[in-house]
Scaffold this motif. Structure first.
Motif, PDB file in Angstrom:
ATOM      1  N   ASP A 191     -49.143 -27.827   1.079  1.00 18.44           N
ATOM      2  CA  ASP A 191     -47.884 -27.123   0.780  1.00 18.44           C
ATOM      3  C   ASP A 191     -47.550 -27.299  -0.701  1.00 18.44           C
ATOM      4  O   ASP A 191     -47.220 -26.339  -1.403  1.00 18.44           O
ATOM      5  CB  ASP A 191     -46.766 -27.678   1.670  1.00 18.44           C
ATOM      6  CG  ASP A 191     -45.447 -26.940   1.515  1.00 18.44           C
ATOM      7  OD1 ASP A 191     -45.472 -25.746   1.161  1.00 18.44           O
ATOM      8  OD2 ASP A 191     -44.390 -27.562   1.749  1.00 18.44           O
ATOM      9  N   HIS A 195     -47.282 -24.511  -3.657  1.00 18.62           N
ATOM     10  CA  HIS A 195     -46.164 -24.260  -4.580  1.00 18.62           C
ATOM     11  C   HIS A 195     -46.703 -24.052  -5.994  1.00 18.62           C
ATOM     12  O   HIS A 195     -46.244 -23.174  -6.724  1.00 18.62           O
ATOM     13  CB  HIS A 195     -45.168 -25.421  -4.572  1.00 18.62           C
ATOM     14  CG  HIS A 195     -44.500 -25.607  -3.242  1.00 18.62           C
ATOM     15  ND1 HIS A 195     -43.992 -26.806  -2.823  1.00 18.62           N
ATOM     16  CD2 HIS A 195     -44.272 -24.734  -2.233  1.00 18.62           C
ATOM     17  CE1 HIS A 195     -43.488 -26.667  -1.618  1.00 18.62           C
ATOM     18  NE2 HIS A 195     -43.634 -25.413  -1.235  1.00 18.62           N
ATOM     19  N   HIS A 260     -45.982 -18.173   1.213  1.00 19.52           N
ATOM     20  CA  HIS A 260     -44.723 -18.747   1.708  1.00 19.52           C
ATOM     21  C   HIS A 260     -43.927 -17.723   2.506  1.00 19.52           C
ATOM     22  O   HIS A 260     -43.409 -18.026   3.569  1.00 19.52           O
ATOM     23  CB  HIS A 260     -43.905 -19.336   0.555  1.00 19.52           C
ATOM     24  CG  HIS A 260     -44.162 -20.800   0.370  1.00 19.52           C
ATOM     25  ND1 HIS A 260     -45.363 -21.262  -0.095  1.00 19.52           N
ATOM     26  CD2 HIS A 260     -43.409 -21.886   0.642  1.00 19.52           C
ATOM     27  CE1 HIS A 260     -45.327 -22.586  -0.112  1.00 19.52           C
ATOM     28  NE2 HIS A 260     -44.159 -22.994   0.329  1.00 19.52           N
ATOM     29  N   HIS A 274     -43.560 -25.885   8.496  1.00 21.46           N
ATOM     30  CA  HIS A 274     -43.625 -25.127   7.242  1.00 21.46           C
ATOM     31  C   HIS A 274     -44.872 -25.420   6.415  1.00 21.46           C
ATOM     32  O   HIS A 274     -45.594 -24.498   6.020  1.00 21.46           O
ATOM     33  CB  HIS A 274     -42.365 -25.408   6.406  1.00 21.46           C
ATOM     34  CG  HIS A 274     -42.472 -24.910   5.008  1.00 21.46           C
ATOM     35  ND1 HIS A 274     -42.288 -23.582   4.685  1.00 21.46           N
ATOM     36  CD2 HIS A 274     -42.817 -25.533   3.852  1.00 21.46           C
ATOM     37  CE1 HIS A 274     -42.499 -23.424   3.384  1.00 21.46           C
ATOM     38  NE2 HIS A 274     -42.818 -24.591   2.861  1.00 21.46           N
ATOM     39  N   CYS A 278     -47.951 -22.662   5.604  1.00 19.30           N
ATOM     40  CA  CYS A 278     -48.323 -22.200   4.261  1.00 19.30           C
ATOM     41  C   CYS A 278     -49.761 -22.594   3.951  1.00 19.30           C
ATOM     42  O   CYS A 278     -50.542 -21.791   3.424  1.00 19.30           O
ATOM     43  CB  CYS A 278     -47.399 -22.814   3.206  1.00 19.30           C
ATOM     44  SG  CYS A 278     -45.696 -22.328   3.396  1.00 19.30           S
TER      45      CYS A 278
HETATM   46 FE   LIG Z   1     -43.394 -24.908   0.833  1.00 23.16          FE
END
Ligand SMILES: [Fe+2]
Length: 366
Positions: A191, A195, A260, A274, A278
């Motif tokens: 994750d 980002h 996302h 989450h 992703c």
């Molecule tokens: Fe995230």
């Protein structure tokens, strides 16, 4: 070059023992602390350190440890009421993105008890209570991100609150990650990398945000062996914590991109956490790019020779994840996503339904 500004007012401490070393700072923020967290199995070292610091400085506090993974408006309202009744005047979030995002929104409602709770999604002028973040995962970057994402049952979505809320202090001690389960470690690490990737390719990126992401990529390269083997040293955990931090700062500049946005359907419909949702999509996301030079640069910086090796790595570390989803369901998610044109605004190349469906199916129908 995009014009840009940056505002990162959180004072961040990184290192072993940083909570206790900076104990004196806790008393600066108020008289009674509201500690917001969740329950974890086994010893909760971060909570123990925070409790020690508060006791040592004679700071009264109460604890709320029933925060769910994706906190909803109803939880925020309930917790804010509890904090107000107890007379708390600052917040300490201990945990992953859930408690940190919850604390940001709770601080808004506690500081503005007269508002309708849903005003936090529209009124950017609202201010929260001062807060401290002590992350115990390394994925979200919530300790420096200016937003807080809250689940809304009325609209069946997750939505960021409007006012910017930065913690005053963030304490990043990688010792708190040492007992993190492997599956959570891998999901949060990917994750955080996501980002950085999604920020780096974003049309909103700038030299500052890209510099943060590139450092994240290079640190990630130092962690891939550990992610494969499932064995982590304190040094590796520190790298993971800093990648998350850098991703949060970069996302403040750019937001995220397709994976996302696409992950929300998986979290909402299939209850995939989450980070994992992703992570599953990042490898195939890079494969749709026509700008191969850009993608090669990213994966090389991350320690891979090409995008295929990167996508194989993602598939390998997530191979235990079994997702029960059909082609028809993915078509439905892709159609719904593609109808929201704003979702493509920061993706740097033309893309639509076909690309989205390709990412979903190649990632999830393995
Ligand atoms: Fe995230």
């Amino acid at each position: 070059m995009n014009s840009f500004s940056f505002f990162m007012p959180t004072r961040v401490f990184v290192g072993s023992g940083c909570v206790k070393e900076n104990a004196a700072l806790f008393g600066e923020l108020g008289k009674k602390a509201f500690v917001i967290s969740y329950k974890i199995p086994g010893r909760f070292y971060a909570m123990e350190d925070v409790a020690d610091v508060l006791a040592q400085h004679g700071i009264d506090h109460i604890v709320e440890d029933e925060i769910e993974e994706n906190p909803c408006v109803e939880t925020i309202v309930r917790v804010a009421k509890k904090g107000l009744e107890a007379g708390c005047d600052f917040l300490i979030a201990v945990g992953g993105g859930g408690p940190i995002d919850a604390a940001k929104a709770v601080g808004i409602l506690m500081n503005n008890p007269e508002i309708d709770p849903y005003d936090m999604f529209t009124n950017e002028k609202l201010k929260g209570l001062p807060m401290i973040a002590v992350p115990t995962t390394a994925g979200t970057g919530a300790e420096v991100a200016h937003w807080s994402v809250i689940t809304r049952f009325d609209t069946q979505t997750k939505q960021a609150i409007k006012p910017w809320v930065h913690p005053v202090y963030a304490f990043l001690d990688a010792n708190y990650l040492m007992s993190m389960p492997l599956r959570l470690t891998r999901a949060t690490a990917l994750d955080a990398l996501g980002h950085c990737i999604e920020s780096y390719v974003s049309t909103a990126s700038n030299p500052y945000s890209r510099g943060l992401c590139e450092t994240g990529f290079r640190l990630f390269a130092k962690t891939t062996d550990a992610l494969r083997k499932g064995e982590f040293t304190l040094e590796t955990r520190e790298y993971q914590m800093v990648i998350s931090l850098l991703g949060g700062m970069a996302n403040n500049q750019t937001g995220t991109c397709l994976p996302h946005g696409m992950s929300y359907a998986l979290t909402h419909n299939k209850h995939i956490p989450h980070g994992l949702a992703c992570a599953l999509l990042e490898g195939e996301y890079l494969r749709i790019f026509k700008n191969k030079e850009l993608v090669t640069h990213i994966v090389n910086e991350c320690g891979f020779k090409d995008v295929d090796e990167f996508a194989d790595f993602i598939a390998e570390v997530l191979k235990d994840i079994k997702l029960d989803v059909t082609y028809e369901e993915l078509e439905g998610y892709a159609r719904e996503f593609a109808e929201q044109k704003h979702r493509f605004a920061r993706h740097p190349e033309p893309a639509g339904y076909d690309e989205v469906l390709q990412i979903y199916t190649r990632s999830l129908l393995r």
